[in-house]
Design a protein around this motif. Structure first.
Motif, PDB file in Angstrom:
ATOM      1  N   GLN A  35       0.825  -1.199   0.000  1.00 47.82           N
ATOM      2  CA  GLN A  35       0.000   0.000   0.000  1.00 47.82           C
ATOM      3  C   GLN A  35       0.867   1.260   0.000  1.00 47.82           C
ATOM      4  O   GLN A  35       2.001   1.235   0.485  1.00 47.82           O
ATOM      5  CB  GLN A  35      -0.898   0.019   1.247  1.00 47.82           C
ATOM      6  N   PRO A  36       0.342   2.385  -0.507  1.00 56.70           N
ATOM      7  CA  PRO A  36       1.070   3.651  -0.398  1.00 56.70           C
ATOM      8  C   PRO A  36       1.291   4.033   1.065  1.00 56.70           C
ATOM      9  O   PRO A  36       0.498   3.687   1.928  1.00 56.70           O
ATOM     10  CB  PRO A  36       0.134   4.651  -1.083  1.00 56.70           C
ATOM     11  N   GLY A  37       2.387   4.712   1.336  1.00 56.07           N
ATOM     12  CA  GLY A  37       2.641   5.232   2.670  1.00 56.07           C
ATOM     13  C   GLY A  37       3.578   4.412   3.518  1.00 56.07           C
ATOM     14  O   GLY A  37       4.001   4.858   4.580  1.00 56.07           O
ATOM     15  N   GLY A  38       3.922   3.190   3.067  1.00 48.55           N
ATOM     16  CA  GLY A  38       4.860   2.364   3.817  1.00 48.55           C
ATOM     17  C   GLY A  38       6.306   2.766   3.540  1.00 48.55           C
ATOM     18  O   GLY A  38       6.584   3.683   2.760  1.00 48.55           O
ATOM     19  N   GLY A  39       7.231   2.059   4.176  1.00 47.85           N
ATOM     20  CA  GLY A  39       8.642   2.398   4.057  1.00 47.85           C
ATOM     21  C   GLY A  39       9.144   2.356   2.627  1.00 47.85           C
ATOM     22  O   GLY A  39       9.870   3.263   2.184  1.00 47.85           O
ATOM     23  N   THR A  40       8.786   1.315   1.875  1.00 52.96           N
ATOM     24  CA  THR A  40       9.238   1.199   0.491  1.00 52.96           C
ATOM     25  C   THR A  40       8.697   2.340  -0.351  1.00 52.96           C
ATOM     26  O   THR A  40       9.420   2.959  -1.136  1.00 52.96           O
ATOM     27  CB  THR A  40       8.788  -0.141  -0.114  1.00 52.96           C
ATOM     28  N   ASP A  41       7.431   2.639  -0.175  1.00 48.36           N
ATOM     29  CA  ASP A  41       6.782   3.703  -0.926  1.00 48.36           C
ATOM     30  C   ASP A  41       7.433   5.053  -0.632  1.00 48.36           C
ATOM     31  O   ASP A  41       7.719   5.837  -1.552  1.00 48.36           O
ATOM     32  CB  ASP A  41       5.293   3.734  -0.564  1.00 48.36           C
ATOM     33  N   PRO A 122      17.945  -0.129  10.482  1.00 46.14           N
ATOM     34  CA  PRO A 122      18.203  -0.717  11.801  1.00 46.14           C
ATOM     35  C   PRO A 122      16.904  -0.909  12.562  1.00 46.14           C
ATOM     36  O   PRO A 122      15.985  -0.088  12.469  1.00 46.14           O
ATOM     37  CB  PRO A 122      19.097   0.333  12.478  1.00 46.14           C
ATOM     38  N   VAL A 123      16.821  -2.003  13.309  1.00 43.49           N
ATOM     39  CA  VAL A 123      15.589  -2.336  14.039  1.00 43.49           C
ATOM     40  C   VAL A 123      15.904  -2.435  15.531  1.00 43.49           C
ATOM     41  O   VAL A 123      16.661  -3.306  15.949  1.00 43.49           O
ATOM     42  CB  VAL A 123      14.996  -3.665  13.536  1.00 43.49           C
ATOM     43  N   PRO A 124      15.333  -1.557  16.355  1.00 51.14           N
ATOM     44  CA  PRO A 124      15.581  -1.625  17.795  1.00 51.14           C
ATOM     45  C   PRO A 124      14.703  -2.664  18.500  1.00 51.14           C
ATOM     46  O   PRO A 124      13.559  -2.895  18.101  1.00 51.14           O
ATOM     47  CB  PRO A 124      15.239  -0.213  18.280  1.00 51.14           C
ATOM     48  N   LEU A 125      15.258  -3.270  19.535  1.00 50.36           N
ATOM     49  CA  LEU A 125      14.478  -4.122  20.427  1.00 50.36           C
ATOM     50  C   LEU A 125      13.954  -3.231  21.539  1.00 50.36           C
ATOM     51  O   LEU A 125      14.721  -2.633  22.296  1.00 50.36           O
ATOM     52  CB  LEU A 125      15.342  -5.238  21.009  1.00 50.36           C
ATOM     53  N   LEU A 126      12.640  -3.142  21.634  1.00 46.25           N
ATOM     54  CA  LEU A 126      11.968  -2.221  22.540  1.00 46.25           C
ATOM     55  C   LEU A 126      11.365  -2.967  23.720  1.00 46.25           C
ATOM     56  O   LEU A 126      10.738  -4.011  23.552  1.00 46.25           O
ATOM     57  CB  LEU A 126      10.861  -1.474  21.801  1.00 46.25           C
ATOM     58  N   LEU A 127      11.532  -2.409  24.915  1.00 47.19           N
ATOM     59  CA  LEU A 127      10.947  -2.980  26.125  1.00 47.19           C
ATOM     60  C   LEU A 127       9.983  -1.995  26.753  1.00 47.19           C
ATOM     61  O   LEU A 127      10.189  -0.777  26.701  1.00 47.19           O
ATOM     62  CB  LEU A 127      12.029  -3.302  27.163  1.00 47.19           C
ATOM     63  N   HIS A 128       8.949  -2.538  27.402  1.00 47.34           N
ATOM     64  CA  HIS A 128       8.133  -1.688  28.261  1.00 47.34           C
ATOM     65  C   HIS A 128       8.935  -1.401  29.527  1.00 47.34           C
ATOM     66  O   HIS A 128       9.659  -2.281  30.020  1.00 47.34           O
ATOM     67  CB  HIS A 128       6.811  -2.390  28.615  1.00 47.34           C
ATOM     68  N   TYR A 181      -0.182  -9.821  16.415  1.00 46.74           N
ATOM     69  CA  TYR A 181      -1.266  -8.853  16.262  1.00 46.74           C
ATOM     70  C   TYR A 181      -1.592  -8.711  14.779  1.00 46.74           C
ATOM     71  O   TYR A 181      -0.831  -9.167  13.925  1.00 46.74           O
ATOM     72  CB  TYR A 181      -0.865  -7.481  16.832  1.00 46.74           C
ATOM     73  N   LYS A 182      -2.690  -8.064  14.489  1.00 46.67           N
ATOM     74  CA  LYS A 182      -3.054  -7.798  13.099  1.00 46.67           C
ATOM     75  C   LYS A 182      -2.503  -6.443  12.689  1.00 46.67           C
ATOM     76  O   LYS A 182      -3.230  -5.473  12.480  1.00 46.67           O
ATOM     77  CB  LYS A 182      -4.576  -7.844  12.931  1.00 46.67           C
ATOM     78  N   GLY A 183      -1.186  -6.370  12.610  1.00 44.60           N
ATOM     79  CA  GLY A 183      -0.527  -5.127  12.237  1.00 44.60           C
ATOM     80  C   GLY A 183       0.430  -4.647  13.305  1.00 44.60           C
ATOM     81  O   GLY A 183       0.268  -4.942  14.497  1.00 44.60           O
ATOM     82  N   THR A 184       1.429  -3.883  12.879  1.00 47.79           N
ATOM     83  CA  THR A 184       2.447  -3.389  13.800  1.00 47.79           C
ATOM     84  C   THR A 184       1.902  -2.312  14.734  1.00 47.79           C
ATOM     85  O   THR A 184       2.296  -2.235  15.901  1.00 47.79           O
ATOM     86  CB  THR A 184       3.649  -2.837  13.012  1.00 47.79           C
ATOM     87  N   ALA A 185       1.012  -1.465  14.232  1.00 46.91           N
ATOM     88  CA  ALA A 185       0.482  -0.371  15.046  1.00 46.91           C
ATOM     89  C   ALA A 185      -0.225  -0.870  16.306  1.00 46.91           C
ATOM     90  O   ALA A 185       0.064  -0.385  17.412  1.00 46.91           O
ATOM     91  CB  ALA A 185      -0.443   0.511  14.213  1.00 46.91           C
ATOM     92  N   SER A 204      11.336   5.030  13.095  1.00 53.74           N
ATOM     93  CA  SER A 204      10.463   6.183  12.873  1.00 53.74           C
ATOM     94  C   SER A 204       9.225   6.144  13.752  1.00 53.74           C
ATOM     95  O   SER A 204       8.726   7.183  14.186  1.00 53.74           O
ATOM     96  CB  SER A 204      10.054   6.257  11.397  1.00 53.74           C
ATOM     97  N   SER A 205       8.713   4.946  14.040  1.00 53.96           N
ATOM     98  CA  SER A 205       7.489   4.829  14.842  1.00 53.96           C
ATOM     99  C   SER A 205       7.759   4.807  16.348  1.00 53.96           C
ATOM    100  O   SER A 205       6.850   5.067  17.137  1.00 53.96           O
ATOM    101  CB  SER A 205       6.717   3.569  14.444  1.00 53.96           C
TER     102      SER A 205
END
Length: 320
Positions: A35-41, A122-128, A181-185, A204-205
């Motif tokens: 879809q438009p708006g993703g990283g590749t786009d 780069p992909v960070p490992l995120l913790l609560h 989940y059904k999506g990263t968000a 970015s997110s």
């Protein structure tokens, strides 16, 4: 009869002349299987104005989402190998052979050839913050002390964050539970709420939440620290080499595309990728420029497909 002969001759010469024109003689179509708006786009749309200018032809972007990127990819694998239809794809292209195997409608490595690997992410490992671990070594020690009690979220079974988590499990030798989940968000939202304990996410997110102290980034899957999050160590720096789960964005052509055509496409995209203004813009978004040659990209492409296939098979991941 003579007029008919002359017409046929002139038509044939015109067709010959069109074929003989140096590439590109017309616009180039870039298929994006999302879809438009993703990283590749976003990445491709930043590059195309400059590439169109230097190439002297318009680049036409077509978003063809669906089928876990298979629909758009097959458009390119089935296209004529002339350089006028090319593919821009992210890591989904690299993991699909392992996820789908013989169910893919094309042989990824045999039907595509590399133009250039544009960038990595780069992909960070995120913790609560509620997780009682302030660094990677403490997190691994906690997971080993309490196997099966920690969990990690992802945007779905077989998604890039899921595969990154499985690779982390394999390299660290730990047992943490996958929560799809059904999506990263929505996965990120539940991580923020403390409903899950960790996940691999995009810079970015997540950067604003790390800066605000709402999330903790303990390690970055990358060869070097990211300018976007310079205080976060790489996995290797944090004492756990081998968690190579960064995202990749590449350009591909149908197999059999002439080497001189690949060279022209590579030359113009690499020139744009090395423009200082574009580099600054992409770095700010979390992209790390690669811009390699067609031969280097094709070799890297095959290596990454093999590595992710091994990770998928070892983890026993099966799509529902």
């Amino acid at each position: 009869m003579r007029r008919l002969f002359l017409f046929a001759l002139s038509f044939g010469l015109l067709a010959f002349d069109l074929q003989a024109q140096p590439f590109p003689a017309r616009s180039v179509r870039i298929v994006i299987p999302y879809q438009p708006g993703g990283g590749t786009d976003i990445l491709v749309r930043i590059l195309t104005p400059e590439v169109s200018r230097t190439l002297g032809q318009q680049l036409v972007i077509e978003n063809k989402p669906g089928g876990a990127s298979q629909i758009g990819t097959q458009i390119v694998t089935d296209a004529a190998p002339d350089g006028y239809t090319i593919l821009a794809a992210d890591s989904a292209l690299l993991v699909n052979p392992g996820l789908f195997g013989s169910k893919l409608p094309y042989d990824t490595l045999k039907k595509l050839t590399g133009i250039t690997m544009m960038a990595s992410g780069p992909v960070p490992l995120l913790l609560h913050p509620s997780v009682p671990a302030t660094d990677l070594q403490a997190l691994v020690a906690l997971a080993k002390a309490k196997p099966g009690t920690l969990n990690f979220a992802s945007g779905g079974n077989g998604s890039a964050p899921h595969l990154a988590g499985e690779l982390f499990k394999q390299v660290a030798g730990i047992d943490i539970v996958h929560v799809p989940y059904k999506g990263t968000a929505p996965a990120l939202n539940d991580l923020m709420a403390g409903a899950v304990q960790m996940m691999f996410g995009g810079i970015s997110s997540s950067r604003q939440f790390v800066e605000q102290g709402k999330l903790r980034a303990v390690a970055m899957s990358a060869n070097k620290r990211s300018p976007a999050m310079p205080t976060v160590p790489t996995f290797a720096e944090a004492g756990l080499a081998g968690v190579n789960a960064e995202s990749y964005w590449g350009l591909y052509a149908p197999a059999g595309t002439p080497a001189d055509v690949l060279r022209v496409l590579n030359e113009h995209f690499v020139r744009a990728l090395k423009d200082p203004k574009i580099i600054a813009q992409l770095n700010e978004l979390g992209f790390e420029i690669i811009a390699n040659t067609p031969a280097e990209h094709t070799a890297q492409f095959a290596k990454l497909v093999a590595a992710w296939t091994q990770t998928i098979q070892k983890a026993g991941i099966k799509l529902e």
